[in-house]
Design a protein around this motif. Structure first.
Motif, PDB file in Angstrom:
ATOM      1  N   LEU A 164      48.506  14.562   1.583  1.00 48.28           N
ATOM      2  CA  LEU A 164      48.731  15.343   0.382  1.00 48.28           C
ATOM      3  C   LEU A 164      47.767  14.926  -0.721  1.00 48.28           C
ATOM      4  O   LEU A 164      47.385  13.761  -0.835  1.00 48.28           O
ATOM      5  CB  LEU A 164      50.163  15.144  -0.129  1.00 48.28           C
ATOM      6  N   GLY A 186      46.778  16.291  -5.027  1.00 55.95           N
ATOM      7  CA  GLY A 186      47.154  17.217  -6.078  1.00 55.95           C
ATOM      8  C   GLY A 186      47.409  16.517  -7.391  1.00 55.95           C
ATOM      9  O   GLY A 186      47.189  15.314  -7.532  1.00 55.95           O
ATOM     10  N   LYS A 205      48.984  14.579 -10.439  1.00 58.03           N
ATOM     11  CA  LYS A 205      49.898  13.442 -10.594  1.00 58.03           C
ATOM     12  C   LYS A 205      49.743  12.409  -9.484  1.00 58.03           C
ATOM     13  O   LYS A 205      50.402  11.373  -9.508  1.00 58.03           O
ATOM     14  CB  LYS A 205      51.360  13.894 -10.690  1.00 58.03           C
ATOM     15  N   TYR A 252      55.877  17.052  -3.640  1.00 59.82           N
ATOM     16  CA  TYR A 252      55.610  18.372  -4.214  1.00 59.82           C
ATOM     17  C   TYR A 252      56.559  18.663  -5.371  1.00 59.82           C
ATOM     18  O   TYR A 252      56.163  19.250  -6.392  1.00 59.82           O
ATOM     19  CB  TYR A 252      55.752  19.459  -3.149  1.00 59.82           C
ATOM     20  N   MET A 302      55.392  17.019  -8.354  1.00 58.52           N
ATOM     21  CA  MET A 302      54.211  17.675  -8.906  1.00 58.52           C
ATOM     22  C   MET A 302      54.582  18.830  -9.844  1.00 58.52           C
ATOM     23  O   MET A 302      53.897  19.064 -10.852  1.00 58.52           O
ATOM     24  CB  MET A 302      53.335  18.218  -7.780  1.00 58.52           C
ATOM     25  N   ILE A 303      55.652  19.566  -9.508  1.00 60.60           N
ATOM     26  CA  ILE A 303      56.005  20.735 -10.320  1.00 60.60           C
ATOM     27  C   ILE A 303      57.057  20.410 -11.374  1.00 60.60           C
ATOM     28  O   ILE A 303      57.355  21.263 -12.217  1.00 60.60           O
ATOM     29  CB  ILE A 303      56.490  21.903  -9.438  1.00 60.60           C
ATOM     30  N   VAL A 330      58.643  24.479  -2.976  1.00 59.82           N
ATOM     31  CA  VAL A 330      57.786  23.526  -3.695  1.00 59.82           C
ATOM     32  C   VAL A 330      56.359  23.562  -3.174  1.00 59.82           C
ATOM     33  O   VAL A 330      55.402  23.371  -3.943  1.00 59.82           O
ATOM     34  CB  VAL A 330      58.364  22.089  -3.635  1.00 59.82           C
ATOM     35  N   LYS A 331      56.186  23.813  -1.881  1.00 58.51           N
ATOM     36  CA  LYS A 331      54.829  23.967  -1.348  1.00 58.51           C
ATOM     37  C   LYS A 331      54.159  25.207  -1.932  1.00 58.51           C
ATOM     38  O   LYS A 331      52.982  25.176  -2.312  1.00 58.51           O
ATOM     39  CB  LYS A 331      54.874  24.063   0.175  1.00 58.51           C
ATOM     40  N   ARG A 349      53.411  24.629  -5.628  1.00 63.82           N
ATOM     41  CA  ARG A 349      52.282  23.691  -5.758  1.00 63.82           C
ATOM     42  C   ARG A 349      50.944  24.416  -5.560  1.00 63.82           C
ATOM     43  O   ARG A 349      49.967  24.156  -6.271  1.00 63.82           O
ATOM     44  CB  ARG A 349      52.437  22.556  -4.748  1.00 63.82           C
ATOM     45  N   ALA A 378      49.880  26.025  -8.785  1.00 65.43           N
ATOM     46  CA  ALA A 378      50.104  25.198  -9.973  1.00 65.43           C
ATOM     47  C   ALA A 378      49.078  25.454 -11.066  1.00 65.43           C
ATOM     48  O   ALA A 378      49.339  25.195 -12.244  1.00 65.43           O
ATOM     49  CB  ALA A 378      50.092  23.724  -9.589  1.00 65.43           C
ATOM     50  N   LEU A 432      56.652  28.708 -12.953  1.00 66.86           N
ATOM     51  CA  LEU A 432      56.258  27.332 -13.259  1.00 66.86           C
ATOM     52  C   LEU A 432      56.226  27.067 -14.769  1.00 66.86           C
ATOM     53  O   LEU A 432      56.489  25.948 -15.204  1.00 66.86           O
ATOM     54  CB  LEU A 432      54.881  27.040 -12.661  1.00 66.86           C
TER      55      LEU A 432
END
Length: 235
Positions: free
Chosen positions: A26, A28, A30, A47, A50-51, A153-154, A157, A160, A201
């Motif tokens: 993974l 992305g 953060k 994930y 991340m959001i 969440v995928k 993401r 995002a 988001l």
């Protein structure tokens, strides 16, 4: 396992040869470079972090605890070396993740499926054990990270970077409080799916990401700028 040379070294080796779980890679926002996780739940928790707007930074396999003393080690190997020749075996524990929040607080996160907990019920004592040493650990199971949440969440993401522009927000505001479906919102506004997801988001729109996969017939509501629907974990 350290995949990215710029990433922080995890406290223990994540994926061991011969183990049945599939390693996931993974990257992305953060995260510090590319990292490796060892389960669907752990990947979904990353994930989700991340959001989640409350989370500032995510560190996988951050440190290793000696559960007998509460002492923290940079790696599991560091702990093992300290016990060499003592005739004792340490009770090593490495949390899956460490979330650093915007407020500065830090929360360790451990992900375990219910069937793993059923085989190892002692894992339920981990939050209390770390609390005894002054640390907060959140135990997250598949009752929280549902299959719908893993899917969502995928998807979220992936989009995002889709920050809604004022014209997009104005178009969405004209939809009213809802409910209306994703496809209805797209047809009424002329917006694409990335725009709609960007609004989810940003807090312009909301849906129950823990229960329903975001599909064309998924119901949406106006969120009024609140991102509470993204704050699933009890951080």
């Amino acid at each position: 396992m350290k995949i990215d040379p710029d990433a922080k070294t995890p406290a223990r080796r994540i994926h061991k040869r011969g183990k049945s779980q599939k390693a996931n890679f993974l990257s992305g926002p953060k995260l510090d470079g590319m990292v490796q996780t060892e389960s669907r739940l752990e990947s979904a928790a990353v994930y989700l972090g991340m959001i989640d707007p409350r989370v500032r930074e995510i560190a996988p396999q951050p440190v290793t605890f000696d559960l007998d003393t509460g002492k923290i080690y940079g790696t599991k190997d560091d702990l093992t070396r300290e016990y060499v020749g003592s005739g004792k075996s340490p009770r090593a524990y490495t949390p899956d993740l460490l979330f650093t929040l915007n407020c500065g607080d830090q929360v360790f996160v451990e992900t375990k499926s219910n069937w793993v907990i059923a085989k190892d019920p002692d894992s339920l004592e981990l939050p209390a054990r770390l609390a005894h040493f002054g640390h907060r650990l959140l135990l997250v199971t598949d009752e929280v990270i549902t299959s719908a949440l893993s899917y969502n969440v995928k998807l979220l993401r992936l989009h995002a970077d889709c920050v809604p522009t004022p014209p997009v927000l104005n178009a969405v505001a004209k939809l009213g409080v809802g409910p209306f479906t994703v496809v209805d919102a797209m047809q009424a506004t002329g917006l694409g799916k990335p725009d709609i997801i960007g609004c989810i988001l940003s807090g312009a729109l909301r849906c129950d990401i823990q229960i329903h996969e975001i599909k064309p017939k998924t119901y949406l509501w106006a969120a009024g700028g609140s991102t509470a629907h993204l704050e699933i974990l009890s951080l």
